[in-house]
Scaffold this active site. Structure first.
Site, mmCIF file in Angstrom:
data_model
loop_
_atom_site.group_PDB
_atom_site.id
_atom_site.type_symbol
_atom_site.label_atom_id
_atom_site.label_comp_id
_atom_site.label_asym_id
_atom_site.label_seq_id
_atom_site.Cartn_x
_atom_site.Cartn_y
_atom_site.Cartn_z
ATOM 1 N N PRO A 292 -5.945 4.834 12.451
ATOM 2 C CA PRO A 292 -6.056 4.272 11.090
ATOM 3 C C PRO A 292 -6.835 5.137 9.949
ATOM 4 C CG PRO A 292 -7.761 3.497 12.457
ATOM 5 C CD PRO A 292 -6.812 4.255 13.367
ATOM 6 N N ARG A 294 -5.885 4.486 5.859
ATOM 7 C CA ARG A 294 -6.361 3.703 4.764
ATOM 8 C C ARG A 294 -7.233 2.577 5.018
ATOM 9 N NH1 ARG A 294 -2.420 3.349 0.764
ATOM 10 N NH2 ARG A 294 -0.713 4.113 2.207
ATOM 11 N N ARG A 331 -1.698 7.856 -7.221
ATOM 12 C CA ARG A 331 -0.677 6.992 -6.378
ATOM 13 C C ARG A 331 0.010 6.034 -7.349
ATOM 14 N NH1 ARG A 331 -2.918 3.186 -3.817
ATOM 15 N NH2 ARG A 331 -1.263 2.857 -2.409
ATOM 16 N N CYS A 362 -1.719 15.019 -19.669
ATOM 17 C CA CYS A 362 -0.358 15.029 -20.629
ATOM 18 C C CYS A 362 0.925 14.627 -20.207
ATOM 19 C CB CYS A 362 -0.228 16.407 -21.448
ATOM 20 S SG CYS A 362 -1.834 16.717 -22.267
ATOM 21 N N GLU A 363 1.026 13.433 -19.617
ATOM 22 C CA GLU A 363 1.942 12.972 -18.998
ATOM 23 C C GLU A 363 2.195 11.401 -19.687
ATOM 24 O OE1 GLU A 363 4.611 13.641 -16.674
ATOM 25 O OE2 GLU A 363 3.896 15.678 -16.612
ATOM 26 N N TYR A 391 -6.270 8.333 -0.112
ATOM 27 C CA TYR A 391 -5.308 8.917 -0.824
ATOM 28 C C TYR A 391 -5.480 9.034 -2.334
ATOM 29 C CZ TYR A 391 -3.013 7.913 3.883
ATOM 30 O OH TYR A 391 -3.103 7.880 5.018
HETATM 31 C C1 LIG Z 1 -0.506 8.934 7.789
HETATM 32 C C2 LIG Z 1 -0.646 8.834 8.915
HETATM 33 C C3 LIG Z 1 -1.621 7.851 9.694
HETATM 34 C C4 LIG Z 1 -2.486 7.003 9.014
HETATM 35 O O1 LIG Z 1 -1.607 6.063 8.044
HETATM 36 P P1 LIG Z 1 -2.596 4.909 7.237
HETATM 37 O O2 LIG Z 1 -1.374 4.144 6.868
HETATM 38 O O3 LIG Z 1 -3.361 5.661 6.259
HETATM 39 O O4 LIG Z 1 -3.116 4.268 8.247
HETATM 40 C C5 LIG Z 1 -1.576 7.803 11.126
HETATM 41 N N1 LIG Z 1 -0.902 8.616 11.980
HETATM 42 C C6 LIG Z 1 -0.020 9.490 11.408
HETATM 43 C C7 LIG Z 1 0.969 10.319 12.269
HETATM 44 C C8 LIG Z 1 0.246 9.330 9.870
HETATM 45 O O5 LIG Z 1 1.246 10.511 9.390
#
Ligand SMILES: *Cc1c(COP(=O)(O)O)cnc(C)c1O
Length: 432
Positions: A292, A294, A331, A362-363, A391
């Site tokens: 995990p 995010r 994002r 500046c976008e 992120y």
């Molecule tokens: C990005 C990624 C994660 C984490 O993904 P989340 O959506 O942030 O939980 C885990 N494993 C791999 C291989 C990834 O590329």
């Protein structure tokens, strides 16, 4: 009232995070400012590893995906919880090493690892390397031989599950730059080859089906497909693969209308599916890894900005500009990702207007969000954007030669700097 339950309002009517007054934080550390709540990070990690204990007998490791938010302090917190780490570059590995992270609990990912990165991983005793493609397998085999090492590897498999459609589909995901395709037989051939490599030890298969996924069904389907593959390998190659890495991707609440499943539910259902499949094939349950990112970092963080210009365009919209933007919060311009926001010093006041929060870059597309229902915004107000812990800092840039904001950690009302704000000197640090 707020998307993350570590946010509240104090007697002054100011937004608080983890017990700390956000207006006071903005005053003390300046804006833009990333604020991370340590207790929220710890509790998210615990919810995952305690569920691993409860539903899978603890036969697994939670590896925080450090690409979501990486700095030394974050690595220290993850280490102190006893969890593992997933890194995708030499920079993330270096951060972990510098933080004193136990490197045997680190998995190294990436679809195009350089020899320098692979060598660094081996020199620093990374727990396992998740091999993405055949040329990497061969390069790693040669490197391991020359260094006299036998690294543990996993293979990244594309299980053929697209979790991002309205109803997830089981095919059509061959087109990805990551991993070996299952349907075409490429994955099985790669496993065969990996098993025959004398200087590599295949300890697991890996899959990661996407990100910000709310539905548990695709995770269950992916786990089942992977166990089917492990059974085929056991049957046809007489090789039992001890580990299964199921990746990350668990959805979180960015908007009030989002309703993610509790992490516990995910591990309960996936554990049950893995057990059932293993019973069906009559083999031992694999050691499980989850990654995990995010879901650990995002809900724990907010970003604080100071409101500057206000531009009302009659009949069109009102722009409220802040002192950051796409450089610290990319994002929206990348994916149109939406957030909830609140005026931190007016958190108890009625939300009376819909505005577009604009950055200072500046976008024209440099927005934090559109149609955001907010308290009346005036110059000098502090805007808090919620659930920005993942992120944002990790994807931040120096676009327009803006200095990257500081990162502050709060813990039960106390605050401390984890990453210093960049100085003007930093901006020209590498200029010759
Ligand atoms: C990005 C990624 C994660 C984490 O993904 P989340 O959506 O942030 O939980 C885990 N494993 C791999 C291989 C990834 O590329």
């Amino acid at each position: 009232m707020f998307v993350s339950d570590n946010l509240s309002v104090n007697e002054k009517g100011n937004l608080t995070i983890g017990g700390a007054d956000t207006v006071a934080l903005a005053e003390k550390y300046g804006t833009p400012l990333y604020v991370m709540d340590e207790q929220m990070i710890r509790s998210a990690l615990r919810r995952f590893h305690e569920s691993m204990e409860k539903f899978y007998g603890g036969k697994g490791l939670v590896c925080y995906a450090s690409k979501a938010f990486s700095c030394k302090e974050m690595c220290r917190i993850v280490a102190s919880e006893g969890d593992g780490l997933d890194a995708v570059s030499i920079g993330e590995l270096y951060t972990a090493v510098q933080a004193g992270f136990p490197m045997e609990k680190v998995g190294f990912h990436g679809n195009n690892k350089t020899n320098e990165e692979l060598r660094y991983a081996l020199e620093n005793g990374v727990g396992h390397i998740i091999v993405d493609n055949i040329s990497e397998l061969h390069r790693l085999e040669a490197l391991a031989e020359s260094m006299g090492k036998v690294p543990h590897i996993m293979l990244r498999i594309k299980p053929g599950i697209d979790a991002h459609t309205h109803q997830f589909i089981m095919t059509g995901q061959i087109d990805s730059k990551f991993g070996f395709a299952l349907e075409t037989g490429e994955a099985f051939e790669a496993i065969k080859e990996a098993v025959s490599c004398k200087n590599l030890k295949l300890v697991g298969l890996h899959c990661h089906i996407g990100s910000q996924i709310f539905d548990i069904d695709p995770f269950v389907a992916a786990a089942e497909v992977m166990i089917d593959l492990m059974a085929k390998v056991s049957r046809e190659l007489d090789y039992s693969i001890p580990g299964l890495n199921l990746g990350g991707g668990f959805g979180i609440k960015y908007l009030n209308e989002h309703d993610p499943q509790p992490f516990e539910k995910y591990l309960e259902r996936v554990s049950a599916a893995v057990k059932a499949k293993c019973d069906e094939y009559g083999f031992d349950q694999p050691y499980i890894y989850i990654e995990p990112g995010r879901s650990i970092a995002a809900p724990a963080g907010i970003t604080l900005y100071t409101v500057g210009a206000r531009k009302e365009i009659p009949g069109i919209r009102t722009y409220v500009s802040v002192d950051g933007g796409m450089a610290d919060s990319p994002r929206y311009i990348l994916y149109g990702s939406e957030y909830e926001a609140v005026i931190a010093n007016k958190a108890n006041e009625e939300r009376s207007e819909k505005v577009t929060i604009a950055g200072k870059c500046c976008e024209s597309g440099d927005l934090i969000g559109e149609n955001m229902l907010l308290q009346h915004a005036e110059p000098g107000d502090i805007i808090a954007v919620c659930a920005t812990g993942a992120y944002n800092y990790s994807m931040s840039s120096n676009y327009n030669r803006l200095q990257k904001p500081a990162v502050v950690f709060v813990n039960n009302g106390e605050s401390r700097i984890a990453v210093k704000r960049e100085t003007l000197e930093d901006i020209v640090r590498n200029d010759v």
